[in-house]
Design a protein around this motif. Structure first.
Motif, short mmCIF file in Angstrom:
data_model
loop_
_atom_site.label_atom_id
_atom_site.label_comp_id
_atom_site.label_asym_id
_atom_site.label_seq_id
_atom_site.Cartn_x
_atom_site.Cartn_y
_atom_site.Cartn_z
N THR A 141 0.67 -1.14 0.05
CA THR A 141 -0.02 -0.04 0.02
C THR A 141 0.74 1.23 0.02
OG1 THR A 141 -0.07 -0.21 2.29
CG2 THR A 141 -1.89 -1.18 0.97
N ASN A 142 1.97 1.37 0.97
CA ASN A 142 2.81 2.57 0.92
C ASN A 142 3.64 2.22 1.95
OD1 ASN A 142 1.68 2.87 3.63
ND2 ASN A 142 -0.31 3.51 2.51
N LEU A 143 4.75 3.05 2.20
CA LEU A 143 5.68 3.08 3.22
C LEU A 143 6.10 4.50 3.94
CD1 LEU A 143 7.73 0.56 4.25
CD2 LEU A 143 9.47 1.87 3.40
N THR A 144 5.89 4.73 5.22
CA THR A 144 6.03 5.71 5.73
C THR A 144 6.55 5.40 6.98
OG1 THR A 144 3.56 5.90 6.63
CG2 THR A 144 4.08 6.98 4.67
N GLN A 145 6.92 6.54 7.97
CA GLN A 145 7.80 6.02 9.13
C GLN A 145 6.93 5.43 10.28
OE1 GLN A 145 9.65 9.63 11.09
NE2 GLN A 145 9.74 8.13 12.98
N TYR A 150 12.65 -0.94 15.88
CA TYR A 150 13.12 -2.52 15.52
C TYR A 150 13.96 -2.40 13.98
CZ TYR A 150 12.52 -7.39 13.91
OH TYR A 150 12.65 -8.60 13.54
N HIS A 151 13.69 -1.69 12.91
CA HIS A 151 14.51 -1.76 11.97
C HIS A 151 15.57 -0.77 11.89
CE1 HIS A 151 11.54 -4.69 9.92
NE2 HIS A 151 10.73 -3.79 10.37
N GLY A 152 15.55 0.25 12.67
CA GLY A 152 16.69 1.17 12.51
C GLY A 152 16.55 2.09 11.59
N THR A 153 16.38 1.93 10.24
CA THR A 153 16.35 2.94 9.27
C THR A 153 15.17 2.70 8.31
OG1 THR A 153 17.78 1.63 7.74
CG2 THR A 153 18.84 3.02 9.28
N MET A 154 14.63 3.80 7.60
CA MET A 154 13.79 3.59 6.75
C MET A 154 14.01 2.48 5.33
SD MET A 154 10.97 4.89 7.36
CE MET A 154 9.91 4.98 5.97
N GLN A 155 15.25 2.52 5.34
CA GLN A 155 15.92 1.30 4.02
C GLN A 155 15.68 0.07 4.41
OE1 GLN A 155 16.88 2.27 0.77
NE2 GLN A 155 16.58 -0.07 0.94
N ALA A 156 16.18 -0.12 5.93
CA ALA A 156 15.94 -1.44 6.47
C ALA A 156 14.48 -1.98 6.59
CB ALA A 156 16.68 -1.57 7.83
N TYR A 157 13.69 -1.01 6.88
CA TYR A 157 12.30 -1.29 6.75
C TYR A 157 11.60 -1.49 5.53
CZ TYR A 157 7.28 0.23 7.85
OH TYR A 157 5.88 0.15 8.15
N ASP A 323 7.00 1.65 24.49
CA ASP A 323 7.93 0.56 23.94
C ASP A 323 7.94 0.32 22.54
OD1 ASP A 323 8.66 0.37 26.67
OD2 ASP A 323 7.21 -1.49 27.18
N ARG A 324 7.60 1.28 21.58
CA ARG A 324 7.83 1.32 20.49
C ARG A 324 8.49 2.63 19.62
NH1 ARG A 324 5.66 -2.50 22.21
NH2 ARG A 324 3.66 -3.58 21.40
N ASP A 325 8.51 2.69 18.52
CA ASP A 325 9.25 3.76 17.76
C ASP A 325 9.03 5.07 18.16
OD1 ASP A 325 10.54 5.30 16.03
OD2 ASP A 325 9.43 4.92 14.15
N LYS A 326 9.95 5.51 18.97
CA LYS A 326 9.90 7.05 19.87
C LYS A 326 10.01 8.24 18.80
CE LYS A 326 11.66 4.74 24.13
NZ LYS A 326 12.82 4.88 25.39
N THR A 327 10.78 7.93 17.97
CA THR A 327 11.01 9.11 16.92
C THR A 327 9.79 9.42 16.15
OG1 THR A 327 11.62 7.25 15.05
CG2 THR A 327 13.42 8.00 16.42
#
Length: 434
Positions: A141-145, A150-157, A323-327
């Protein structure tokens, strides 16, 4: 008692831990596939992934296939369904333990379904939870932050999502959002896997091109072009982002081989999705909407959609998960600060984090866009909902986000019963009786 996993993580190098976890998950998956007799073999399977819209897209696909007379099985974050027998997914996990997944496949096989529809997360792909699943059609569908904890970077995600396009899956068809920032990346991965690509969106080169959208509080009507074929259909779901979810499902319908009429009528048959832009009506003079939105992008799309169809002001009751993506917390605050007319910042699910710290990090985003004067901070979520309803005027919309269809909240590591829709009904009834 010492937790073996935590002890191992303290004593062993990170690389060794990852290697052991990978080997364990692979062997565990192989065991459960064998235990249930490799139930997914030979089945026709559609897998839907992406950051936002997965559950709704899977629901559109399910409605479309069933309307065409096909028998389906569906596994989503919100619900699990086998041949029309629908039950809530109580795990709060999109793809649960391999044993649960293989049991689901076994049920689907026993029911002799024509198609299986899976909502798949990056965690599930990275951890091999659907290993051994012969995916015939994949939709992204899409890819956003999201999930950067868990993945560290958007590229890894993105790379984790792209695993769905590679061996051993290598779907025959891949449906992709041509307007998404990561389209070229996924297109390249799909081409490498020799999948036939069906793209959709407003982009002039999209295979399924959206040409017009008419939005209202009752739903939307769109027109689109697929090659030289023109299509028009109406949906009971609201918001342009749901028009994109419907187009993704349309692309899947084409891959399945449905007729244009079957696709159009099937998409129009979907009335609602649990916890996704779900209206709560109790005779109140303002609108109440419950949505699962937990990312900056999802919040932006939901708020924009509601502002387009709301006569009055749009208020939001929201928070961020512990306990999830704080950024993403600051950006969530910024989006809400820019778009909402009134903000009630409260607790979502805290897990093991200090709820005050979570709220402060979200509030920093609100403060960054100078939206403090329209913000009220209330720790107690029920109190926040109660105040939002008290201050709502006729024609306003109150949006409750983050919990969606879930039936409990994890507060301090403890499961606390909570149905956002039922809480809303209770508070509306209480307000009516005041």
């Amino acid at each position: 008692m010492i937790n073996p996993k935590r002890l191992a993580r303290r004593l062993l190098p990170t690389g060794a831990i990852h290697s052991l976890e990978y080997t364990y998950r692979k062997s565990r998956g192989a065991f459960w596939r064998a235990r249930y007799g490799y139930p997914a073999r030979g089945m026709h399977i559609i897998a839907v992934t992406g950051t936002n819209g997965k559950t709704t897209t899977a629901s559109y696909i399910n409605a479309m296939l069933k309307h065409a007379g096909l028998k389906t099985a569906v596994y989503t974050t919100a619900f699990i369904e086998v041949d029309g027998d629908n039950r809530p997914n109580r795990t709060h996990l999109t793809i649960s333990h391999q044993s649960v997944v293989q049991k689901f496949f076994a049920e689907a096989r026993a029911a002799q379904v024509d198609w299986v529809i899976l909502e798949v997360t990056s965690h599930a792909l990275d951890q091999g939870r659907i290993d051994g699943t012969p995916v015939e059609i994949a939709a992204i569908t899409n890819l956003t932050q999201e999930h950067l904890d868990y993945h560290g970077t958007m590229q890894a995600y993105a790379s984790a999502k792209a695993l769905l396009l590679k061996p051993p899956y290598s779907p025959k068809y891949c449906v992709l959002n041509a307007d998404d920032e990561w389209f070229d990346f996924f297109k390249s991965e799909a081409e490498t896997a020799e999948s036939q690509i069906i793209s959709y969106g407003e982009d002039k080169d999209a295979d399924l091109r959206l040409t017009s959208t008419d939005l209202s509080a009752q739903g939307f009507s769109i027109t689109a072009r697929y090659d030289s074929e023109h299509t028009a259909f109406t949906s009971q779901l609201v918001g342009k982002f749901n028009a994109y979810n419907a187009l993704a499902a349309y692309g899947v319908g084409k891959a399945v081989g449905l007729t244009q009429q079957q696709i159009e009528q099937g998409l129009g048959a979907l009335k609602s999705v649990p916890g996704r832009m779900e209206s709560v009506k109790a005779g109140q003079p303002f609108n109440v909407v419950v949505d699962f939105a937990i990312t900056p992008d999802a919040l932006e799309h939901v708020l924009q959609a509601l502002k387009e169809i709301t006569k009055g002001k749009v208020a939001i009751v929201f928070g961020s998960t512990g306990d999830r993506d704080k950024t993403k917390r600051g950006p969530m605050g910024e989006v809400v600060g820019k778009l909402a007319d009134r903000i009630y910042l409260t607790d979502d699910e805290t897990y093991t984090e200090d709820p005050e710290i979570i709220r402060d990090e979200v509030y920093a985003g609100i403060k960054a866009v100078k939206a403090q004067t329209k913000t009220t901070v209330l720790e107690d979520r029920r109190e926040a909902i109660r105040l939002a309803f008290k201050q709502a005027k006729a024609g306003d919309t109150v949006l409750l986000t983050g919990i969606g269809n879930e039936d409990y909240r994890n507060m301090g590591g403890k499961k606390v019963p909570w149905d956002e829709r039922e809480v809303a009904r209770e508070e509306l009834a209480s307000r009516k009786n005041d």
